[in-house]
Scaffold this motif. Structure first.
Motif, PDB file in Angstrom:
ATOM      1  N   GLY A  47       0.809  -1.212   0.000  1.00  0.00           N
ATOM      2  CA  GLY A  47       0.000   0.000   0.000  1.00  0.00           C
ATOM      3  C   GLY A  47       0.840   1.258   0.000  1.00  0.00           C
ATOM      4  N   GLY A  48       1.911   1.265   0.804  1.00  0.00           N
ATOM      5  CA  GLY A  48       2.770   2.439   0.857  1.00  0.00           C
ATOM      6  C   GLY A  48       3.585   2.631  -0.406  1.00  0.00           C
ATOM      7  N   ALA A  49       3.894   1.527  -1.097  1.00  0.00           N
ATOM      8  CA  ALA A  49       4.724   1.609  -2.296  1.00  0.00           C
ATOM      9  C   ALA A  49       3.927   1.967  -3.544  1.00  0.00           C
ATOM     10  CB  ALA A  49       5.438   0.272  -2.522  1.00  0.00           C
ATOM     11  N   ALA A  50       2.614   2.116  -3.411  1.00  0.00           N
ATOM     12  CA  ALA A  50       1.796   2.422  -4.590  1.00  0.00           C
ATOM     13  C   ALA A  50       2.289   3.684  -5.284  1.00  0.00           C
ATOM     14  CB  ALA A  50       0.330   2.580  -4.173  1.00  0.00           C
ATOM     15  N   PHE A  51       2.722   4.666  -4.484  1.00  0.00           N
ATOM     16  CA  PHE A  51       3.178   5.920  -5.092  1.00  0.00           C
ATOM     17  C   PHE A  51       4.373   5.701  -5.999  1.00  0.00           C
ATOM     18  CE2 PHE A  51       5.937   9.607  -5.235  1.00  0.00           C
ATOM     19  CZ  PHE A  51       5.063  10.582  -5.678  1.00  0.00           C
ATOM     20  N   ASN A  52       5.213   4.722  -5.699  1.00  0.00           N
ATOM     21  CA  ASN A  52       6.411   4.501  -6.504  1.00  0.00           C
ATOM     22  C   ASN A  52       6.095   4.111  -7.935  1.00  0.00           C
ATOM     23  OD1 ASN A  52       8.132   5.066  -4.342  1.00  0.00           O
ATOM     24  ND2 ASN A  52       8.095   2.950  -3.629  1.00  0.00           N
ATOM     25  N   SER A  53       4.856   3.736  -8.198  1.00  0.00           N
ATOM     26  CA  SER A  53       4.459   3.411  -9.562  1.00  0.00           C
ATOM     27  C   SER A  53       4.219   4.658 -10.406  1.00  0.00           C
ATOM     28  CB  SER A  53       3.170   2.570  -9.549  1.00  0.00           C
ATOM     29  OG  SER A  53       3.328   1.391  -8.805  1.00  0.00           O
ATOM     30  N   LEU A  54       4.038   5.815  -9.758  1.00  0.00           N
ATOM     31  CA  LEU A  54       3.597   6.996 -10.484  1.00  0.00           C
ATOM     32  C   LEU A  54       4.677   7.792 -11.223  1.00  0.00           C
ATOM     33  CD1 LEU A  54       0.844   8.735  -8.334  1.00  0.00           C
ATOM     34  CD2 LEU A  54       0.579   7.524 -10.492  1.00  0.00           C
ATOM     35  N   PRO A  55       5.837   8.100 -10.620  1.00  0.00           N
ATOM     36  CA  PRO A  55       6.720   9.089 -11.246  1.00  0.00           C
ATOM     37  C   PRO A  55       7.064   8.820 -12.705  1.00  0.00           C
ATOM     38  CG  PRO A  55       7.439   8.657  -9.015  1.00  0.00           C
ATOM     39  CD  PRO A  55       6.342   7.681  -9.300  1.00  0.00           C
ATOM     40  N   GLY A  56       7.426   7.583 -13.030  1.00  0.00           N
ATOM     41  CA  GLY A  56       7.779   7.291 -14.413  1.00  0.00           C
ATOM     42  C   GLY A  56       6.626   7.464 -15.376  1.00  0.00           C
ATOM     43  N   LEU A  57       5.396   7.297 -14.870  1.00  0.00           N
ATOM     44  CA  LEU A  57       4.218   7.437 -15.725  1.00  0.00           C
ATOM     45  C   LEU A  57       3.829   8.891 -15.944  1.00  0.00           C
ATOM     46  CD1 LEU A  57       1.947   4.654 -14.155  1.00  0.00           C
ATOM     47  CD2 LEU A  57       3.379   4.469 -16.202  1.00  0.00           C
ATOM     48  N   LEU A  58       4.213   9.759 -15.018  1.00  0.00           N
ATOM     49  CA  LEU A  58       3.706  11.126 -15.050  1.00  0.00           C
ATOM     50  C   LEU A  58       4.698  12.156 -15.574  1.00  0.00           C
ATOM     51  CD1 LEU A  58       1.606  11.343 -11.773  1.00  0.00           C
ATOM     52  CD2 LEU A  58       1.022  10.381 -13.991  1.00  0.00           C
ATOM     53  N   ILE A  59       5.914  11.747 -15.894  1.00  0.00           N
ATOM     54  CA  ILE A  59       6.900  12.712 -16.393  1.00  0.00           C
ATOM     55  C   ILE A  59       6.385  13.392 -17.657  1.00  0.00           C
ATOM     56  CG2 ILE A  59       9.176  12.939 -17.465  1.00  0.00           C
ATOM     57  CD1 ILE A  59      10.238  10.983 -15.420  1.00  0.00           C
ATOM     58  N   ASP A  60       5.947  12.603 -18.622  1.00  0.00           N
ATOM     59  CA  ASP A  60       5.451  13.191 -19.878  1.00  0.00           C
ATOM     60  C   ASP A  60       4.146  13.970 -19.686  1.00  0.00           C
ATOM     61  OD1 ASP A  60       7.613  12.416 -21.409  1.00  0.00           O
ATOM     62  OD2 ASP A  60       6.712  10.490 -21.962  1.00  0.00           O
ATOM     63  N   PRO A  61       3.125  13.444 -18.953  1.00  0.00           N
ATOM     64  CA  PRO A  61       1.900  14.238 -18.756  1.00  0.00           C
ATOM     65  C   PRO A  61       2.152  15.568 -18.042  1.00  0.00           C
ATOM     66  CG  PRO A  61       1.464  11.940 -18.272  1.00  0.00           C
ATOM     67  CD  PRO A  61       2.940  12.052 -18.486  1.00  0.00           C
ATOM     68  N   LEU A  62       2.995  15.580 -17.028  1.00  0.00           N
ATOM     69  CA  LEU A  62       3.278  16.833 -16.333  1.00  0.00           C
ATOM     70  C   LEU A  62       4.064  17.793 -17.219  1.00  0.00           C
ATOM     71  CD1 LEU A  62       4.184  15.525 -12.752  1.00  0.00           C
ATOM     72  CD2 LEU A  62       2.066  16.618 -13.483  1.00  0.00           C
ATOM     73  N   HIS A  63       4.974  17.251 -17.998  1.00  0.00           N
ATOM     74  CA  HIS A  63       5.731  18.085 -18.941  1.00  0.00           C
ATOM     75  C   HIS A  63       4.790  18.715 -19.965  1.00  0.00           C
ATOM     76  CE1 HIS A  63       8.894  19.351 -21.708  1.00  0.00           C
ATOM     77  NE2 HIS A  63       8.296  18.666 -22.668  1.00  0.00           N
ATOM     78  N   ASP A  64       3.841  17.930 -20.461  1.00  0.00           N
ATOM     79  CA  ASP A  64       2.916  18.438 -21.482  1.00  0.00           C
ATOM     80  C   ASP A  64       1.932  19.459 -20.906  1.00  0.00           C
ATOM     81  OD1 ASP A  64       4.142  16.786 -23.304  1.00  0.00           O
ATOM     82  OD2 ASP A  64       2.655  15.174 -23.126  1.00  0.00           O
ATOM     83  N   GLU A  65       1.408  19.211 -19.694  1.00  0.00           N
ATOM     84  CA  GLU A  65       0.384  20.091 -19.137  1.00  0.00           C
ATOM     85  C   GLU A  65       0.958  21.395 -18.597  1.00  0.00           C
ATOM     86  OE1 GLU A  65      -2.956  20.178 -15.545  1.00  0.00           O
ATOM     87  OE2 GLU A  65      -2.427  18.257 -16.493  1.00  0.00           O
ATOM     88  N   PHE A  66       2.076  21.303 -17.864  1.00  0.00           N
ATOM     89  CA  PHE A  66       2.604  22.490 -17.183  1.00  0.00           C
ATOM     90  C   PHE A  66       3.849  23.070 -17.857  1.00  0.00           C
ATOM     91  CE2 PHE A  66       0.506  19.985 -13.769  1.00  0.00           C
ATOM     92  CZ  PHE A  66      -0.437  20.921 -13.372  1.00  0.00           C
TER      93      PHE A  66
END
Length: 444
Positions: A47-66
């Motif tokens: 449960g605590g490690a769930a966040f570790n799945s996110l960073p690699g997935l969100l680099i491109d979406p955050l780059h594109d949006e912001f």
């Protein structure tokens, strides 16, 4: 296997669970309570490690949006990774002071808060605050020092195996959440994925509070494979103790060799593959969902490799195992730039399987060497060694993004990491053997 997790001897315990006393004997449950504690710990780490799945997935979406640079995003990830490691030794000491349950519940709450607050962020400094500070402190408090504390308190026999199983929990979280979060990001955007991670962390809290116990003496039991010992008094001065243990360990050569090799381990796993594999594969035309699925497959074989490594650590010299793991990892990284392509092919699958088997196979022998050299302080020492792991991960998470911005490719990072792994293999081989402690460990 059932014989390994059962104890059927009669024992005399007080009804309040405080320890042995005169009175009628009652039968210890066939499945020792230590295995239930280990199971709750396993689920908590997932449960605590769930966040570790996110960073690699969100680099491109955050780059594109912001329009944030990959270096800025990588800096937020690096803060999270650095705090994940630097918090660990203090968390181990806090568990000795306040108990495991209170520390872990607080940590899960921090992870949930950071993930939820990120939904409303509009500036990169908020990313660094929510992802970096809050989530870093939360996940760091449930880092491998948590596993080490549980293992040291509840197990005497099967420590290597249990260490492998609990270490595999992080990989299991990746296996569960990576495909799910990748699908959510692709279909609904990154914000629902962040909310999913927050809910996963909160869902574990009731299990921790109701089922986890701080010490075998709390339920009137001996640790698995050991003899009954009273619960020690809370250790005051947690921060002072963590620093004192660091200063004592820093005077020894094995600490620096373990810390240096584990820093390279973090650089070549969390910092490199977990953070930059998905965007690197996407650079070569591979869909994000396909790249995330490959990372999930790493999680499958990570579970197998880590448990196998725990079994091997109970039977073979830990430093030699480490040298083999690092050497093979370095060779595989040198080949990766040639394997990236728009579609998944057999050589890439072979790399993913191999890297998964090796991913955190380094943890059981590293923890065994900490026990061998540092005894009762081994959980805190391992926390500092883990801090070096995360500092290495943080450096590469940041520099990997910078390299992509500067060179337009990740190739130089893959090659450099392969060379570092070769250095880590040599460092593992020159760790001296503590003869007296090794004999004691073999006797258990």
């Amino acid at each position: 296997m059932l014989a390994d997790v059962t104890q059927t001897t009669e024992t005399s315990v007080r009804g309040d669970g405080a320890g042995p006393a005169s009175g009628p004997a009652r039968r210890v449950p066939r499945i020792h309570r230590a295995w239930l504690v280990a199971a709750v710990t396993f689920v908590t780490i997932i449960g605590g490690a769930a966040f570790n799945s996110l960073p690699g997935l969100l680099i491109d979406p955050l780059h594109d949006e912001f329009d944030w640079s990959r270096g800025e995003i990588g800096l937020a990830v690096s803060i999270d990774m650095a705090l994940y490691g630097l918090t660990a030794p203090f968390a181990a000491a806090l568990m000795d002071r306040f108990g495991i349950r209170k520390v872990v519940v607080s940590a899960l709450s921090l992870v949930a808060a950071g993930a939820l607050l990120s939904v409303w962020m509009t500036a990169s400094w908020q990313l660094m605050l929510y992802w970096g500070l809050l989530v870093g402190l939360g996940t760091g408090s449930m880092a491998l020092a948590f596993s080490a504390t549980v293992t040291n308190r509840w197990f005497v026999a099967r420590r290597g195996l249990v260490t492998g199983i609990l270490t595999a929990a992080g990989a299991s979280g990746q296996l569960v959440f990576l495909p799910l979060c990748a699908w959510i990001v692709a279909e609904h955007g990154w914000r629902p994925a962040s909310v999913t991670v927050a809910l996963a962390a909160l869902a574990v809290v009731p299990f921790v509070w109701l089922l986890l116990r701080d010490h075998p003496a709390d339920v009137g039991l001996a640790p698995y494979g050991g003899t009954f010992t009273p619960k020690p008094e809370p250790a005051r001065g947690a921060a002072t103790r963590a620093v004192r243990v660091l200063l004592d360990a820093a005077r020894t050569g094995p600490f620096w060799l373990l810390a240096g090799s584990f820093a390279i381990c973090g650089a070549s796993t969390n910092g490199l593959i977990r953070t930059h594999f998905v965007p690197s594969a996407h650079d070569h035309g591979m869909p994000v969902t396909a790249a995330a699925s490959l990372l999930a497959v790493i999680g499958v074989f990570d579970v197998v490799g880590t448990i196998a490594s725990g079994w091997l650590t109970d039977r073979f010299e830990a430093r030699r195992l480490l040298a083999v793991y690092y050497a093979l990892r370095g060779v595989s990284l040198l080949f990766l730039p040639m394997l990236l392509a728009p579609s998944v092919h057999v050589p890439m699958i072979f790399f993913i399987v191999f890297y998964g088997l090796d991913w955190v196979a380094t943890v059981p022998p590293t923890l065994a060497l900490c026990r061998e050299h540092y005894g009762a302080d081994s959980a805190i020492v391992f926390g500092w060694v883990l801090a070096s792991h995360q500092v290495g991960a943080a450096v590469v998470a940041f520099l990997g993004g910078v390299a992509r911005d500067v060179f337009g490719s990740y190739d130089v990072v893959w090659y450099a990491s392969g060379g570092l792994c070769a250095a880590a293999a040599l460092m593992a081989l020159v760790i001296r053997r503590n003869g007296r402690e090794a004999e004691l460990a073999a006797g258990t």
